[in-house]
Scaffold this motif. Sequence first.
Motif, PDB file in Angstrom:
ATOM      1  N   LEU A   1      25.121 -30.249  26.018  1.00  0.00           N
ATOM      2  CA  LEU A   1      24.897 -29.836  25.009  1.00  0.00           C
ATOM      3  C   LEU A   1      25.421 -28.302  25.273  1.00  0.00           C
ATOM      4  O   LEU A   1      25.001 -27.849  25.949  1.00  0.00           O
ATOM      5  N   GLN A   2      26.238 -27.665  24.179  1.00  0.00           N
ATOM      6  CA  GLN A   2      26.947 -25.870  24.321  1.00  0.00           C
ATOM      7  C   GLN A   2      25.605 -25.349  24.394  1.00  0.00           C
ATOM      8  O   GLN A   2      24.726 -25.290  23.717  1.00  0.00           O
TER       9      GLN A   2
ATOM     10  N   SER B   1      23.920 -24.053  27.245  1.00  0.00           N
ATOM     11  CA  SER B   1      22.561 -25.391  27.383  1.00  0.00           C
ATOM     12  C   SER B   1      22.851 -25.139  29.173  1.00  0.00           C
ATOM     13  O   SER B   1      23.482 -24.913  29.797  1.00  0.00           O
TER      14      SER B   1
ATOM     15  N   TYR C   1      28.490 -31.710  22.663  1.00  0.00           N
ATOM     16  CA  TYR C   1      28.044 -31.827  21.377  1.00  0.00           C
ATOM     17  C   TYR C   1      27.953 -30.288  21.752  1.00  0.00           C
ATOM     18  O   TYR C   1      27.006 -29.866  22.234  1.00  0.00           O
ATOM     19  N   ASP C   2      27.966 -29.969  19.490  1.00  0.00           N
ATOM     20  CA  ASP C   2      27.986 -28.559  19.498  1.00  0.00           C
ATOM     21  C   ASP C   2      26.343 -28.435  18.879  1.00  0.00           C
ATOM     22  O   ASP C   2      25.741 -29.028  18.656  1.00  0.00           O
ATOM     23  N   ARG C   3      25.849 -27.381  19.352  1.00  0.00           N
ATOM     24  CA  ARG C   3      24.481 -26.848  18.301  1.00  0.00           C
ATOM     25  C   ARG C   3      24.350 -27.021  17.009  1.00  0.00           C
ATOM     26  O   ARG C   3      26.066 -26.112  16.059  1.00  0.00           O
ATOM     27  N   GLU C   4      23.679 -27.012  16.080  1.00  0.00           N
ATOM     28  CA  GLU C   4      23.942 -26.698  14.309  1.00  0.00           C
ATOM     29  C   GLU C   4      23.207 -25.260  14.403  1.00  0.00           C
ATOM     30  O   GLU C   4      23.191 -24.813  15.303  1.00  0.00           O
TER      31      GLU C   4
ATOM     32  N   THR D   1      20.913 -24.251  13.224  1.00  0.00           N
ATOM     33  CA  THR D   1      19.716 -24.475  13.773  1.00  0.00           C
ATOM     34  C   THR D   1      19.245 -23.729  15.148  1.00  0.00           C
ATOM     35  O   THR D   1      18.192 -23.034  15.429  1.00  0.00           O
ATOM     36  N   GLY D   2      20.255 -23.688  15.902  1.00  0.00           N
ATOM     37  CA  GLY D   2      19.969 -23.386  17.667  1.00  0.00           C
ATOM     38  C   GLY D   2      19.728 -24.853  18.338  1.00  0.00           C
ATOM     39  O   GLY D   2      20.241 -25.144  19.331  1.00  0.00           O
ATOM     40  N   LEU D   3      19.303 -26.044  17.270  1.00  0.00           N
ATOM     41  CA  LEU D   3      18.658 -27.306  17.472  1.00  0.00           C
ATOM     42  C   LEU D   3      20.133 -28.326  18.178  1.00  0.00           C
ATOM     43  O   LEU D   3      20.836 -27.768  17.395  1.00  0.00           O
ATOM     44  N   ALA D   4      20.029 -29.238  19.152  1.00  0.00           N
ATOM     45  CA  ALA D   4      20.884 -29.882  19.959  1.00  0.00           C
ATOM     46  C   ALA D   4      20.799 -30.866  17.997  1.00  0.00           C
ATOM     47  O   ALA D   4      20.258 -31.350  17.312  1.00  0.00           O
TER      48      ALA D   4
ATOM     49  N   LYS E   1      16.739 -34.129  25.250  1.00  0.00           N
ATOM     50  CA  LYS E   1      17.022 -32.855  25.826  1.00  0.00           C
ATOM     51  C   LYS E   1      18.147 -33.113  26.696  1.00  0.00           C
ATOM     52  O   LYS E   1      18.047 -33.654  27.804  1.00  0.00           O
TER      53      LYS E   1
END
Length: 214
Positions: free
Chosen positions: A9-10, A12, A33-36, A38-41, A55
């Motif tokens: 996850l970017q 991270s 994966y890039d984060r959304e 919102t900052g979430l995965a 996570k």
Amino acid sequence: MPDITLYFLQASRSIRIAWLLEELGLDYKLESYDREDTGLAPAGFKQSCGTVLGKAPVLKDGNLTIQESGAITEYLCEHYDKSHRLLPTDQAQRVKVREWIHAAEGAFMVHCLPTVYVRRIDASAAEKLGPGLAGNVAKDLDWLEAELKGGNGGYLVGDHVTAADTMVAFSIQFIFWLKLAPQDRKWEDIEAWLRNVEAAETYQRAVAKTGHHL
């Protein structure tokens, strides 16, 4: 050859494991994966890695699935570091590397993350609480600075990259990037150490392969 997949996850802790895999010279598949916004995965990360927490990072080695960067680090070192370069056999050095592996989360991240969470919830509260919360972060950095001054300065343990460096570097990058330490303080030995390990060919390869960024 091992059948390793890194679920990355970017922005991270995932970079810790990509760097370690490069240090070990292991081939691995990358699920990035890039984060959304919102900052979430994204939901796809959890679905793909198959863990309940969802996570990052997650590592699969054959039928074995491991989460938590410290646990992944110890597993990879124990199973694939045949030269014991990243987790030394010398007892004093081995204990010190393990100390840093756990401090990366148990000290540095534990003490800096409350400020991040407060900022997200209430900016005005963060402004009031920030200086107090930064106190423990400063103590952690003072400890790291003292250790670097007492050693050779270039690496946390010994004269080359170990699992101590691959674990702690992200914690310090995160703290400096988000300005989670007192801004009227400087930790020159930490900054020099960080520049040194970031210049490592293996770290640069990990960044290039994953596109890592904060």
